[in-house]
Design a protein around this motif. Structure first.
Motif, PDB file in Angstrom:
ATOM      1  N   MET A   1      38.771  32.403  39.760  1.00 43.33           N
ATOM      2  CA  MET A   1      39.747  33.060  38.913  1.00 43.33           C
ATOM      3  C   MET A   1      39.382  34.537  38.753  1.00 43.33           C
ATOM      4  O   MET A   1      40.229  35.400  38.834  1.00 43.33           O
ATOM      5  CB  MET A   1      39.788  32.367  37.548  1.00 43.33           C
ATOM      6  N   ARG A   2      38.089  34.801  38.530  1.00 45.22           N
ATOM      7  CA  ARG A   2      37.639  36.180  38.343  1.00 45.22           C
ATOM      8  C   ARG A   2      37.902  37.019  39.594  1.00 45.22           C
ATOM      9  O   ARG A   2      38.322  38.170  39.494  1.00 45.22           O
ATOM     10  CB  ARG A   2      36.153  36.194  37.984  1.00 45.22           C
ATOM     11  N   ALA A   3      37.660  36.411  40.762  1.00 47.77           N
ATOM     12  CA  ALA A   3      37.885  37.132  42.015  1.00 47.77           C
ATOM     13  C   ALA A   3      39.367  37.470  42.183  1.00 47.77           C
ATOM     14  O   ALA A   3      39.720  38.559  42.652  1.00 47.77           O
ATOM     15  CB  ALA A   3      37.389  36.301  43.195  1.00 47.77           C
ATOM     16  N   ARG A   4      40.220  36.546  41.801  1.00 50.69           N
ATOM     17  CA  ARG A   4      41.668  36.773  41.923  1.00 50.69           C
ATOM     18  C   ARG A   4      42.123  37.885  40.966  1.00 50.69           C
ATOM     19  O   ARG A   4      42.940  38.722  41.339  1.00 50.69           O
ATOM     20  CB  ARG A   4      42.426  35.471  41.640  1.00 50.69           C
ATOM     21  N   VAL A   5      41.565  37.905  39.761  1.00 50.25           N
ATOM     22  CA  VAL A   5      41.890  38.970  38.809  1.00 50.25           C
ATOM     23  C   VAL A   5      41.463  40.313  39.397  1.00 50.25           C
ATOM     24  O   VAL A   5      42.218  41.293  39.361  1.00 50.25           O
ATOM     25  CB  VAL A   5      41.219  38.727  37.432  1.00 50.25           C
ATOM     26  N   ALA A   6      40.264  40.368  39.957  1.00 47.95           N
ATOM     27  CA  ALA A   6      39.769  41.611  40.567  1.00 47.95           C
ATOM     28  C   ALA A   6      40.662  42.045  41.723  1.00 47.95           C
ATOM     29  O   ALA A   6      40.967  43.227  41.890  1.00 47.95           O
ATOM     30  CB  ALA A   6      38.323  41.425  41.037  1.00 47.95           C
ATOM     31  N   GLU A   7      41.084  41.083  42.527  1.00 49.68           N
ATOM     32  CA  GLU A   7      41.948  41.371  43.680  1.00 49.68           C
ATOM     33  C   GLU A   7      43.298  41.937  43.232  1.00 49.68           C
ATOM     34  O   GLU A   7      43.780  42.937  43.771  1.00 49.68           O
ATOM     35  CB  GLU A   7      42.156  40.075  44.480  1.00 49.68           C
ATOM     36  N   LEU A   8      43.903  41.300  42.241  1.00 44.83           N
ATOM     37  CA  LEU A   8      45.199  41.761  41.744  1.00 44.83           C
ATOM     38  C   LEU A   8      45.071  43.121  41.056  1.00 44.83           C
ATOM     39  O   LEU A   8      45.949  43.981  41.182  1.00 44.83           O
ATOM     40  CB  LEU A   8      45.803  40.725  40.797  1.00 44.83           C
ATOM     41  N   HIS A   9      43.970  43.334  40.358  1.00 45.87           N
ATOM     42  CA  HIS A   9      43.714  44.624  39.712  1.00 45.87           C
ATOM     43  C   HIS A   9      43.606  45.717  40.774  1.00 45.87           C
ATOM     44  O   HIS A   9      44.177  46.799  40.635  1.00 45.87           O
ATOM     45  CB  HIS A   9      42.432  44.534  38.878  1.00 45.87           C
ATOM     46  N   ALA A  10      42.866  45.424  41.845  1.00 49.61           N
ATOM     47  CA  ALA A  10      42.694  46.397  42.932  1.00 49.61           C
ATOM     48  C   ALA A  10      44.019  46.715  43.607  1.00 49.61           C
ATOM     49  O   ALA A  10      44.212  47.811  44.128  1.00 49.61           O
ATOM     50  CB  ALA A  10      41.696  45.863  43.956  1.00 49.61           C
ATOM     51  N   ALA A  11      44.944  45.754  43.590  1.00 44.72           N
ATOM     52  CA  ALA A  11      46.270  45.967  44.179  1.00 44.72           C
ATOM     53  C   ALA A  11      47.167  46.801  43.265  1.00 44.72           C
ATOM     54  O   ALA A  11      48.289  47.118  43.619  1.00 44.72           O
ATOM     55  CB  ALA A  11      46.931  44.627  44.476  1.00 44.72           C
ATOM     56  N   GLY A  12      46.643  47.133  42.074  1.00 41.41           N
ATOM     57  CA  GLY A  12      47.397  47.991  41.178  1.00 41.41           C
ATOM     58  C   GLY A  12      48.229  47.277  40.142  1.00 41.41           C
ATOM     59  O   GLY A  12      49.011  47.893  39.430  1.00 41.41           O
ATOM     60  N   MET A  13      48.064  45.971  40.044  1.00 42.94           N
ATOM     61  CA  MET A  13      48.837  45.225  39.053  1.00 42.94           C
ATOM     62  C   MET A  13      48.258  45.454  37.660  1.00 42.94           C
ATOM     63  O   MET A  13      47.048  45.564  37.484  1.00 42.94           O
ATOM     64  CB  MET A  13      48.836  43.727  39.380  1.00 42.94           C
ATOM     65  N   GLY A  14      49.141  45.512  36.690  1.00 40.33           N
ATOM     66  CA  GLY A  14      48.732  45.678  35.307  1.00 40.33           C
ATOM     67  C   GLY A  14      48.338  44.353  34.684  1.00 40.33           C
ATOM     68  O   GLY A  14      48.518  43.279  35.262  1.00 40.33           O
ATOM     69  N   ARG A  15      47.816  44.451  33.477  1.00 42.46           N
ATOM     70  CA  ARG A  15      47.351  43.271  32.739  1.00 42.46           C
ATOM     71  C   ARG A  15      48.456  42.219  32.595  1.00 42.46           C
ATOM     72  O   ARG A  15      48.245  41.045  32.862  1.00 42.46           O
ATOM     73  CB  ARG A  15      46.840  43.710  31.363  1.00 42.46           C
TER      74      ARG A  15
END
Length: 155
Positions: A1-15
């Motif tokens: 889950m943490r890796a997916r959050v990091a991946e989506l964050h890196a893609a520029g997605m907001g909270r």
């Protein structure tokens, strides 16, 4: 889950977008992001959004070029000296045939296809045309301000 959050964050997605994507609450995303040392500053999101807009603009430009190529290919086919088509013979079998004219039903279909491709290309070009107009207006405003700042020779 943490890796997916990091991946989506890196893609520029907001909270909120990450929370929605993963089916989690925003407080959970905040907690995970904090543990990972991630920040949801607007500046970072703005950079990612700008990159995505550029990518979409490039994709639209590619599609526009392909639509124009499709329209040209169909126009060439319509205006060629001969027309290749399939003619259904006895028993329902189709046979390739070359004609020295374009049958009216094919003529209508090709013209409609050309028109559709050109209309779609024009609509896509308009999406990016607004930004060009805004850029031009901004340039004109800057020039106007600069010209007003220049002292008049008669003073």
């Amino acid at each position: 889950m943490r890796a997916r959050v990091a991946e989506l964050h890196a893609a520029g997605m907001g909270r909120n977008a990450i929370a929605s994507e993963l089916g989690l609450g925003t407080s959970t995303i905040t907690r995970i992001a904090k543990a990972l040392g991630l920040d949801f500053s607007r500046a970072q999101t703005a950079v990612a959004v700008a990159a995505r807009v550029r990518t979409l603009k490039e994709r639209r430009a590619d599609i526009v070029a392909r639509l124009y190529a499709r329209a040209e290919a169909n126009l060439d086919r319509l205006e060629a000296g001969t027309f290749r088509t399939l003619v259904r013979g006895e028993g329902g079998a189709e046979h390739p045939t070359t004609l020295d004219f374009v049958p009216p039903e094919h003529d209508r279909a090709l013209v409609a296809t050309i028109s559709t491709a050109l209309t779609a290309a024009a609509k896509l070009e308009l999406q990016d045309g607004d930004q060009k107009a805004d850029d031009a207006k901004s340039l004109l405003r800057s020039l106007g301000a600069a010209l007003q700042a220049v002292p008049d020779g008669d003073e």
